[in-house]
Design a protein around this motif. Sequence first.
Motif, PDB file in Angstrom:
ATOM      1  N   GLU A 143       0.819  -1.207   0.000  1.00  0.00           N
ATOM      2  CA  GLU A 143       0.000   0.000   0.000  1.00  0.00           C
ATOM      3  C   GLU A 143       0.859   1.267   0.000  1.00  0.00           C
ATOM      4  O   GLU A 143       0.498   2.272  -0.611  1.00  0.00           O
ATOM      5  CB  GLU A 143      -0.931   0.006   1.215  1.00  0.00           C
ATOM      6  N   ARG A 198       1.963   1.717  -3.541  1.00  0.00           N
ATOM      7  CA  ARG A 198       0.841   2.161  -4.377  1.00  0.00           C
ATOM      8  C   ARG A 198       0.519   3.635  -4.154  1.00  0.00           C
ATOM      9  O   ARG A 198       0.404   4.425  -5.104  1.00  0.00           O
ATOM     10  CB  ARG A 198      -0.408   1.311  -4.080  1.00  0.00           C
ATOM     11  N   THR A 199       0.370   4.047  -2.898  1.00  0.00           N
ATOM     12  CA  THR A 199      -0.030   5.428  -2.617  1.00  0.00           C
ATOM     13  C   THR A 199       1.082   6.420  -2.942  1.00  0.00           C
ATOM     14  O   THR A 199       0.819   7.551  -3.349  1.00  0.00           O
ATOM     15  CB  THR A 199      -0.461   5.576  -1.148  1.00  0.00           C
ATOM     16  N   THR A 238      -1.010   4.902 -11.757  1.00  0.00           N
ATOM     17  CA  THR A 238      -1.504   4.004 -10.710  1.00  0.00           C
ATOM     18  C   THR A 238      -1.051   2.583 -10.997  1.00  0.00           C
ATOM     19  O   THR A 238      -0.732   2.221 -12.135  1.00  0.00           O
ATOM     20  CB  THR A 238      -3.041   4.035 -10.601  1.00  0.00           C
TER      21      THR A 238
END
Length: 351
Positions: free
Chosen positions: A278, A281-282, A302
Amino acid sequence: MSGAGHEDRERSFVIAQRANELMRDYGSSASPQAYAVWYTYVSGRQPQMNEAIKRLTTKSGTLSDDDIAELYEAHIDRRQIEGELDRHNAGLISEVQSIMEMIDLSLGSTAEYGASLQAISRDLHDTTPNRLKDIVATLIVNTRDVSASNRTLEAHMRESRREIEALRETLAAARLESLTDPLTGLSNRKHFEEMLRNEIDEGARSPRPSSLILIDIDFFKRFNDQFGHLTGDQVLRLVAIVMRETVASGGTLSRFGGEEFGILLPGIGREAARVIAETVRTTIMGRELVKRATGESLGKVTISLGVAQRCSDDTIVSFIERADSCLYAGKRMGRNRTVDDAEMSALPEVA
């Protein structure tokens, strides 16, 4: 003609057309070598060559016939590379053989010296003063010969050590290159699978957890087609940079090829691996991509991620397949998300 065959045929024509355009825009001639270089460039089969072409065209704006010949020989005609490795291996073998010959000579000299000492010790019984002088003179000569032989061996050993160390470094660099993706500097698929195999073997001996994260850039082909391969390469490097920033030492970071990446995390369980996924990803989503040449904003990038924790009966294939299933579940659910293998049973079936 089958659908797959038709697609391959159409793709080859598209690559050929683009290769001809680049050859006309950047080349000095339309030789067969030039066509082979530009066709390979567009197909993306030799990332290291692509990097070299980008450096050359950025510097001079064209590729000369000499540039084409060097690119072809270094990256398409693999015989040169294989020949270099063969020469390095032959040099290493030659140095070892030379050392063995010197050791054999030294052993022979030492054996002769030992035999001489034994003969002298026998002659020392009931010897006359004159005979004693002869024995001492012989002993001095033999000692000098052995000392000279040992000094020669020592000098040769020092020189050979330097040669072998240089050859070892060259071979180590060649091996590292063979295990590295040249565009991103991450491990390639070959090295990643080696590390996976080691982790599966270690898992059979140790109860420690380990996790695998697979990553795929969302809509990468569309992005590549819209902004070009150079900008596409910038996106791939961005993902690699964020992976390095996020993952501590001990993890193995890899680019499988195309827009697919992997992270192997020994000693890390599912929950911690999901936090890492995560974060990657962020962080990527939070960075705005800018075209270097113009400063134009290209928007956000993304990624989708799948996380799997190793099971006791996993093989390399089953470990990868489980993470891959999570990744594509996230794709089906709208992309730009992380899915782990604990969630999979709760997800709705999607046709």
